[in-house]
Design an enzyme around this catalytic site. Structure first.
Site, PDB file in Angstrom:
ATOM      1  N   HIS A 111     -19.495 -19.133 -30.913  1.00 31.95           N
ATOM      2  CA  HIS A 111     -19.362 -20.355 -30.200  1.00 31.95           C
ATOM      3  C   HIS A 111     -20.011 -20.813 -28.956  1.00 31.95           C
ATOM      4  O   HIS A 111     -20.553 -19.699 -28.515  1.00 31.95           O
ATOM      5  CB  HIS A 111     -17.753 -19.575 -29.724  1.00 31.95           C
ATOM      6  CG  HIS A 111     -17.497 -19.061 -29.092  1.00 31.95           C
ATOM      7  ND1 HIS A 111     -17.636 -17.571 -28.716  1.00 31.95           N
ATOM      8  CD2 HIS A 111     -17.561 -19.029 -27.716  1.00 31.95           C
ATOM      9  CE1 HIS A 111     -17.314 -16.993 -27.886  1.00 31.95           C
ATOM     10  NE2 HIS A 111     -17.109 -17.524 -26.834  1.00 31.95           N
TER      11      HIS A 111
ATOM     12  N   ASP B 204     -19.177 -13.149 -27.639  1.00 32.28           N
ATOM     13  CA  ASP B 204     -18.602 -12.483 -26.474  1.00 32.28           C
ATOM     14  C   ASP B 204     -19.118 -10.640 -26.120  1.00 32.28           C
ATOM     15  O   ASP B 204     -18.808 -10.213 -27.215  1.00 32.28           O
ATOM     16  CB  ASP B 204     -16.959 -13.052 -26.416  1.00 32.28           C
ATOM     17  CG  ASP B 204     -16.829 -13.851 -25.824  1.00 32.28           C
ATOM     18  OD1 ASP B 204     -17.656 -14.373 -24.829  1.00 32.28           O
ATOM     19  OD2 ASP B 204     -15.684 -14.701 -26.010  1.00 32.28           O
TER      20      ASP B 204
ATOM     21  N   HIS C  11     -22.927 -18.099 -28.782  1.00 28.90           N
ATOM     22  CA  HIS C  11     -23.257 -16.959 -28.500  1.00 28.90           C
ATOM     23  C   HIS C  11     -22.235 -16.141 -29.279  1.00 28.90           C
ATOM     24  O   HIS C  11     -20.857 -16.366 -29.235  1.00 28.90           O
ATOM     25  CB  HIS C  11     -23.093 -16.476 -26.878  1.00 28.90           C
ATOM     26  CG  HIS C  11     -21.853 -17.118 -26.188  1.00 28.90           C
ATOM     27  ND1 HIS C  11     -21.819 -18.463 -26.140  1.00 28.90           N
ATOM     28  CD2 HIS C  11     -20.773 -16.321 -25.360  1.00 28.90           C
ATOM     29  CE1 HIS C  11     -20.802 -19.034 -25.604  1.00 28.90           C
ATOM     30  NE2 HIS C  11     -19.627 -17.331 -24.983  1.00 28.90           N
TER      31      HIS C  11
END
Length: 307
Positions: A283, A135, A133
Protein backbone atom coordinates in the site's frame (compact mmCIF):
# COMPACT_ATOMS: atom_id res chain seq x y z
CA UNK A 1 15.35 13.38 -54.76
CA UNK A 2 16.23 12.06 -51.29
CA UNK A 3 14.06 9.27 -49.97
CA UNK A 4 12.18 9.74 -46.69
CA UNK A 5 13.71 7.76 -43.87
CA UNK A 6 11.27 6.49 -41.24
CA UNK A 7 12.88 6.13 -37.81
CA UNK A 8 12.64 2.67 -36.26
CA UNK A 9 10.06 2.04 -33.55
CA UNK A 10 11.84 1.59 -30.21
CA UNK A 11 11.69 -1.88 -28.72
CA UNK A 12 9.48 -2.07 -25.64
CA UNK A 13 12.01 -3.88 -23.48
CA UNK A 14 11.65 -1.92 -20.25
CA UNK A 15 10.16 -3.75 -17.26
CA UNK A 16 6.87 -1.84 -17.06
CA UNK A 17 6.26 -1.23 -20.77
CA UNK A 18 3.60 -3.82 -21.42
CA UNK A 19 0.59 -2.86 -23.50
CA UNK A 20 -2.72 -4.67 -23.67
CA UNK A 21 -4.16 -7.50 -21.62
CA UNK A 22 -2.89 -8.46 -18.19
CA UNK A 23 -3.80 -11.46 -16.08
CA UNK A 24 -6.00 -10.21 -13.24
CA UNK A 25 -7.43 -13.07 -11.21
CA UNK A 26 -9.49 -12.18 -8.14
CA UNK A 27 -9.12 -15.69 -6.72
CA UNK A 28 -6.73 -18.47 -7.58
CA UNK A 29 -7.71 -20.47 -10.69
CA UNK A 30 -9.76 -23.50 -9.71
CA UNK A 31 -11.05 -21.87 -6.52
CA UNK A 32 -14.82 -21.82 -6.06
CA UNK A 33 -16.63 -18.50 -6.07
CA UNK A 34 -17.59 -17.44 -2.51
CA UNK A 35 -21.24 -16.92 -1.64
CA UNK A 36 -22.25 -14.12 0.74
CA UNK A 37 -25.55 -13.99 2.60
CA UNK A 38 -24.77 -11.31 5.20
CA UNK A 39 -22.52 -8.98 3.22
CA UNK A 40 -23.36 -6.61 0.38
CA UNK A 41 -20.12 -6.54 -1.65
CA UNK A 42 -19.52 -3.70 -4.13
CA UNK A 43 -16.27 -4.18 -6.08
CA UNK A 44 -14.06 -1.14 -6.74
CA UNK A 45 -12.04 -3.03 -9.36
CA UNK A 46 -12.59 -6.48 -10.88
CA UNK A 47 -9.90 -8.12 -8.73
CA UNK A 48 -8.82 -5.98 -5.74
CA UNK A 49 -10.80 -3.85 -3.31
CA UNK A 50 -14.50 -3.91 -2.40
CA UNK A 51 -16.79 -1.76 -0.30
CA UNK A 52 -18.91 -3.69 2.18
CA UNK A 53 -22.37 -2.35 3.04
CA UNK A 54 -25.00 -3.39 5.54
CA UNK A 55 -22.61 -4.09 8.42
CA UNK A 56 -22.26 -2.10 11.66
CA UNK A 57 -18.78 -2.95 12.94
CA UNK A 58 -19.49 -1.36 16.33
CA UNK A 59 -21.85 -4.24 17.15
CA UNK A 60 -20.76 -7.74 18.21
CA UNK A 61 -19.74 -9.81 15.18
CA UNK A 62 -21.36 -13.23 14.96
CA UNK A 63 -19.24 -16.19 13.90
CA UNK A 64 -21.23 -16.49 10.66
CA UNK A 65 -20.58 -12.83 9.83
CA UNK A 66 -16.93 -13.22 10.84
CA UNK A 67 -16.55 -16.14 8.41
CA UNK A 68 -17.97 -14.06 5.56
CA UNK A 69 -15.71 -11.09 6.34
CA UNK A 70 -12.66 -13.37 6.44
CA UNK A 71 -13.68 -14.97 3.15
CA UNK A 72 -14.27 -11.58 1.53
CA UNK A 73 -10.80 -10.42 2.56
CA UNK A 74 -9.22 -13.48 0.96
CA UNK A 75 -11.19 -12.79 -2.21
CA UNK A 76 -10.78 -8.99 -2.48
CA UNK A 77 -7.56 -8.45 -0.46
CA UNK A 78 -8.79 -5.04 0.78
CA UNK A 79 -12.22 -4.32 2.31
CA UNK A 80 -13.70 -0.87 2.92
CA UNK A 81 -16.52 0.05 5.29
CA UNK A 82 -18.03 3.56 5.34
CA UNK A 83 -20.10 5.45 7.92
CA UNK A 84 -18.79 3.47 10.89
CA UNK A 85 -19.24 6.46 13.20
CA UNK A 86 -19.70 4.39 16.38
CA UNK A 87 -16.60 2.30 15.62
CA UNK A 88 -14.15 2.96 18.47
CA UNK A 89 -10.73 1.49 19.38
CA UNK A 90 -12.36 -1.42 21.24
CA UNK A 91 -14.43 -2.20 18.13
CA UNK A 92 -11.24 -1.99 16.10
CA UNK A 93 -9.48 -4.47 18.37
CA UNK A 94 -12.46 -6.82 18.14
CA UNK A 95 -12.42 -6.63 14.34
CA UNK A 96 -8.68 -7.27 14.15
CA UNK A 97 -9.20 -10.17 16.53
CA UNK A 98 -11.07 -12.06 13.81
CA UNK A 99 -7.62 -12.85 12.40
CA UNK A 100 -5.24 -12.73 15.36
CA UNK A 101 -3.51 -10.72 18.04
CA UNK A 102 -2.36 -7.09 17.61
CA UNK A 103 1.27 -6.60 16.63
CA UNK A 104 2.73 -3.22 17.66
CA UNK A 105 5.01 -1.39 15.26
CA UNK A 106 8.11 -0.52 17.29
CA UNK A 107 8.49 2.81 15.49
CA UNK A 108 4.89 4.08 15.51
CA UNK A 109 3.51 6.50 18.11
CA UNK A 110 1.09 4.73 20.43
CA UNK A 111 -2.54 5.74 20.76
CA UNK A 112 -4.63 5.89 23.90
CA UNK A 113 -5.55 2.20 23.60
CA UNK A 114 -2.98 -0.59 23.89
CA UNK A 115 -2.40 -2.18 20.49
CA UNK A 116 -3.67 0.84 18.54
CA UNK A 117 -1.22 3.22 16.84
CA UNK A 118 -2.29 6.82 16.20
CA UNK A 119 -0.88 8.39 13.03
CA UNK A 120 -1.44 12.16 13.08
CA UNK A 121 -0.14 14.35 10.25
CA UNK A 122 -0.44 18.13 9.92
CA UNK A 123 1.62 21.24 9.18
CA UNK A 124 4.20 20.11 11.75
CA UNK A 125 4.31 16.39 10.86
CA UNK A 126 4.42 15.60 7.16
CA UNK A 127 3.21 12.23 5.87
CA UNK A 128 6.11 9.97 4.92
CA UNK A 129 4.28 6.72 4.11
CA UNK A 130 4.08 7.63 0.41
CA UNK A 131 6.13 4.71 -0.84
CA UNK A 132 4.89 1.26 -1.85
CA UNK A 133 5.47 -1.08 1.07
CA UNK A 134 4.27 -4.07 3.05
CA UNK A 135 3.91 -3.49 6.79
CA UNK A 136 6.50 -5.13 9.03
CA UNK A 137 8.27 -7.07 6.28
CA UNK A 138 11.43 -6.34 8.29
CA UNK A 139 10.16 -8.73 10.99
CA UNK A 140 10.71 -12.48 11.03
CA UNK A 141 6.92 -12.96 11.15
CA UNK A 142 5.44 -10.05 9.14
CA UNK A 143 2.00 -8.70 9.96
CA UNK A 144 -0.80 -10.77 8.48
CA UNK A 145 -3.03 -7.73 7.98
CA UNK A 146 -4.05 -4.32 9.24
CA UNK A 147 -7.18 -2.46 10.28
CA UNK A 148 -7.14 1.30 9.69
CA UNK A 149 -9.75 3.77 10.94
CA UNK A 150 -10.17 7.35 9.70
CA UNK A 151 -10.46 9.71 12.67
CA UNK A 152 -9.92 13.04 10.88
CA UNK A 153 -9.41 13.52 7.16
CA UNK A 154 -8.51 16.50 4.94
CA UNK A 155 -11.16 18.14 2.79
CA UNK A 156 -9.42 16.66 -0.25
CA UNK A 157 -6.47 14.35 -0.69
CA UNK A 158 -4.94 11.80 1.64
CA UNK A 159 -6.19 8.78 -0.30
CA UNK A 160 -4.56 5.37 0.11
CA UNK A 161 -3.74 2.91 -2.68
CA UNK A 162 -3.19 -0.85 -2.55
CA UNK A 163 -1.52 -3.12 -5.09
CA UNK A 164 -2.30 -6.79 -5.65
CA UNK A 165 0.99 -8.68 -5.43
CA UNK A 166 -0.56 -11.90 -6.75
CA UNK A 167 -1.31 -10.01 -9.97
CA UNK A 168 2.22 -8.62 -9.89
CA UNK A 169 3.57 -12.16 -9.76
CA UNK A 170 1.13 -13.59 -12.32
CA UNK A 171 2.20 -11.06 -14.95
CA UNK A 172 5.94 -11.65 -14.71
CA UNK A 173 7.46 -13.45 -17.66
CA UNK A 174 8.00 -17.17 -17.29
CA UNK A 175 11.73 -16.51 -17.52
CA UNK A 176 11.54 -14.12 -14.58
CA UNK A 177 9.36 -16.52 -12.56
CA UNK A 178 11.93 -19.28 -13.05
CA UNK A 179 14.75 -16.91 -12.09
CA UNK A 180 13.23 -15.83 -8.77
CA UNK A 181 11.45 -19.04 -7.74
CA UNK A 182 13.98 -20.12 -5.13
CA UNK A 183 15.58 -16.79 -4.24
CA UNK A 184 15.44 -15.14 -0.84
CA UNK A 185 15.76 -11.46 -0.02
CA UNK A 186 16.95 -9.54 3.00
CA UNK A 187 14.54 -7.11 4.66
CA UNK A 188 15.76 -4.44 7.04
CA UNK A 189 14.28 -1.37 8.74
CA UNK A 190 17.53 0.60 9.07
CA UNK A 191 17.56 2.28 5.61
CA UNK A 192 14.07 3.69 6.24
CA UNK A 193 13.19 4.01 9.94
CA UNK A 194 16.84 4.29 10.89
CA UNK A 195 17.47 7.27 8.62
CA UNK A 196 16.35 9.69 11.34
CA UNK A 197 17.99 7.86 14.24
CA UNK A 198 21.33 8.24 15.94
CA UNK A 199 23.79 5.35 15.92
CA UNK A 200 22.96 4.57 19.54
CA UNK A 201 19.22 4.51 18.80
CA UNK A 202 19.78 2.15 15.88
CA UNK A 203 21.90 -0.13 18.06
CA UNK A 204 19.21 -0.22 20.74
CA UNK A 205 16.54 -1.33 18.25
CA UNK A 206 18.89 -3.64 16.37
CA UNK A 207 19.18 -5.95 19.36
CA UNK A 208 15.53 -6.96 18.91
CA UNK A 209 15.17 -6.34 15.18
CA UNK A 210 17.98 -7.91 13.17
CA UNK A 211 17.79 -8.03 9.39
CA UNK A 212 15.65 -10.98 8.25
CA UNK A 213 15.23 -13.04 5.10
CA UNK A 214 12.01 -13.95 3.27
CA UNK A 215 11.40 -15.76 -0.02
CA UNK A 216 11.12 -13.45 -3.02
CA UNK A 217 8.08 -15.53 -4.02
CA UNK A 218 5.92 -16.53 -1.06
CA UNK A 219 2.82 -18.65 -0.87
CA UNK A 220 -0.10 -16.99 0.86
CA UNK A 221 -0.49 -18.64 4.28
CA UNK A 222 -4.24 -19.21 3.79
CA UNK A 223 -4.78 -19.59 0.02
CA UNK A 224 -1.41 -20.98 -1.09
CA UNK A 225 -1.38 -18.50 -3.97
CA UNK A 226 2.03 -17.30 -5.16
CA UNK A 227 2.85 -13.65 -4.41
CA UNK A 228 5.75 -11.34 -5.18
CA UNK A 229 7.18 -10.32 -1.80
CA UNK A 230 9.72 -7.49 -2.16
CA UNK A 231 9.14 -3.81 -1.46
CA UNK A 232 11.04 -0.56 -1.89
CA UNK A 233 11.80 0.67 1.65
CA UNK A 234 12.52 -2.62 3.42
CA UNK A 235 13.95 -5.10 0.87
CA UNK A 236 17.67 -4.38 0.78
CA UNK A 237 19.24 -7.14 -1.32
CA UNK A 238 18.75 -10.51 -3.00
CA UNK A 239 20.74 -13.14 -1.13
CA UNK A 240 23.44 -14.88 -3.14
CA UNK A 241 23.72 -12.30 -5.93
CA UNK A 242 26.42 -9.73 -6.43
CA UNK A 243 25.48 -6.19 -5.44
CA UNK A 244 25.00 -5.05 -9.08
CA UNK A 245 22.92 -8.17 -9.92
CA UNK A 246 20.84 -7.75 -6.78
CA UNK A 247 20.17 -4.07 -7.41
CA UNK A 248 19.22 -4.63 -11.05
CA UNK A 249 16.78 -7.42 -10.17
CA UNK A 250 15.26 -5.55 -7.23
CA UNK A 251 14.83 -2.42 -9.34
CA UNK A 252 12.65 -4.41 -11.72
CA UNK A 253 10.70 -6.34 -9.12
CA UNK A 254 9.78 -3.49 -6.77
CA UNK A 255 8.42 -1.46 -9.69
CA UNK A 256 5.69 -4.03 -10.30
CA UNK A 257 3.55 -2.52 -7.51
CA UNK A 258 3.37 0.73 -9.48
CA UNK A 259 1.36 -0.75 -12.37
CA UNK A 260 -2.16 0.80 -12.28
CA UNK A 261 -3.97 -2.37 -13.35
CA UNK A 262 -2.89 -4.02 -10.11
CA UNK A 263 -4.14 -1.19 -7.90
CA UNK A 264 -7.20 0.15 -6.10
CA UNK A 265 -7.54 3.66 -4.65
CA UNK A 266 -9.74 4.65 -1.72
CA UNK A 267 -10.89 8.10 -0.68
CA UNK A 268 -11.28 8.36 3.06
CA UNK A 269 -14.22 9.94 4.84
CA UNK A 270 -14.78 10.30 8.59
CA UNK A 271 -15.94 6.93 9.86
CA UNK A 272 -14.26 4.94 7.08
CA UNK A 273 -12.54 1.67 7.98
CA UNK A 274 -10.23 -0.44 5.83
CA UNK A 275 -8.94 -3.98 6.38
CA UNK A 276 -6.19 -5.33 4.18
CA UNK A 277 -4.28 -8.53 3.64
CA UNK A 278 -0.71 -7.42 4.28
CA UNK A 279 0.90 -10.46 2.63
CA UNK A 280 -1.14 -10.27 -0.58
CA UNK A 281 -0.85 -6.49 -1.02
CA UNK A 282 1.37 -3.47 -0.73
CA UNK A 283 0.00 0.00 0.00
CA UNK A 284 0.86 3.65 -0.52
CA UNK A 285 -0.49 6.56 1.55
CA UNK A 286 -0.72 9.55 -0.78
CA UNK A 287 0.87 12.60 0.86
CA UNK A 288 -0.84 15.38 -1.11
CA UNK A 289 -2.75 17.10 1.70
CA UNK A 290 -0.06 19.15 3.48
CA UNK A 291 -0.60 21.28 5.56
CA UNK A 292 -4.07 19.87 6.27
CA UNK A 293 -4.58 17.50 9.18
CA UNK A 294 -5.07 13.74 8.74
CA UNK A 295 -5.46 11.41 11.74
CA UNK A 296 -5.70 7.63 11.40
CA UNK A 297 -5.63 4.80 13.93
CA UNK A 298 -4.11 1.48 12.93
CA UNK A 299 -3.85 -2.04 14.28
CA UNK A 300 -1.46 -4.52 12.68
CA UNK A 301 -2.35 -8.22 13.05
CA UNK A 302 0.42 -10.59 14.09
CA UNK A 303 1.51 -13.04 11.40
CA UNK A 304 3.82 -16.02 11.02
CA UNK A 305 7.06 -16.79 9.15
CA UNK A 306 6.55 -16.93 5.39
CA UNK A 307 7.23 -19.84 3.08
Amino acid sequence: MDSVVTPPVPALDKPLMHYGKRTLERIAPGTSQPDYRLLDVSPLTPHIGAEIEGVDLSLPISEELADEIRQALLEWKVLFFRDQHDFDPQSQLALAGLWGEPEPNPFFPKGDTVGVSRLAKDAMAIGTENIWHSDHSFMAAPALGSVLRAVEVPSAGGDTMWADMAAAYDNLTETMKDRIENLTAEHDWVPSWGALMTESQIAAHRANLPAVEHPVVVRHPRTGRKLLYVNEPFTTRIVGLTDPESRELLNELVLQARIPEYQVRFRWQPGSVAIWDNIATQHYAISDYFPQRRVMERIAIAGAPLS
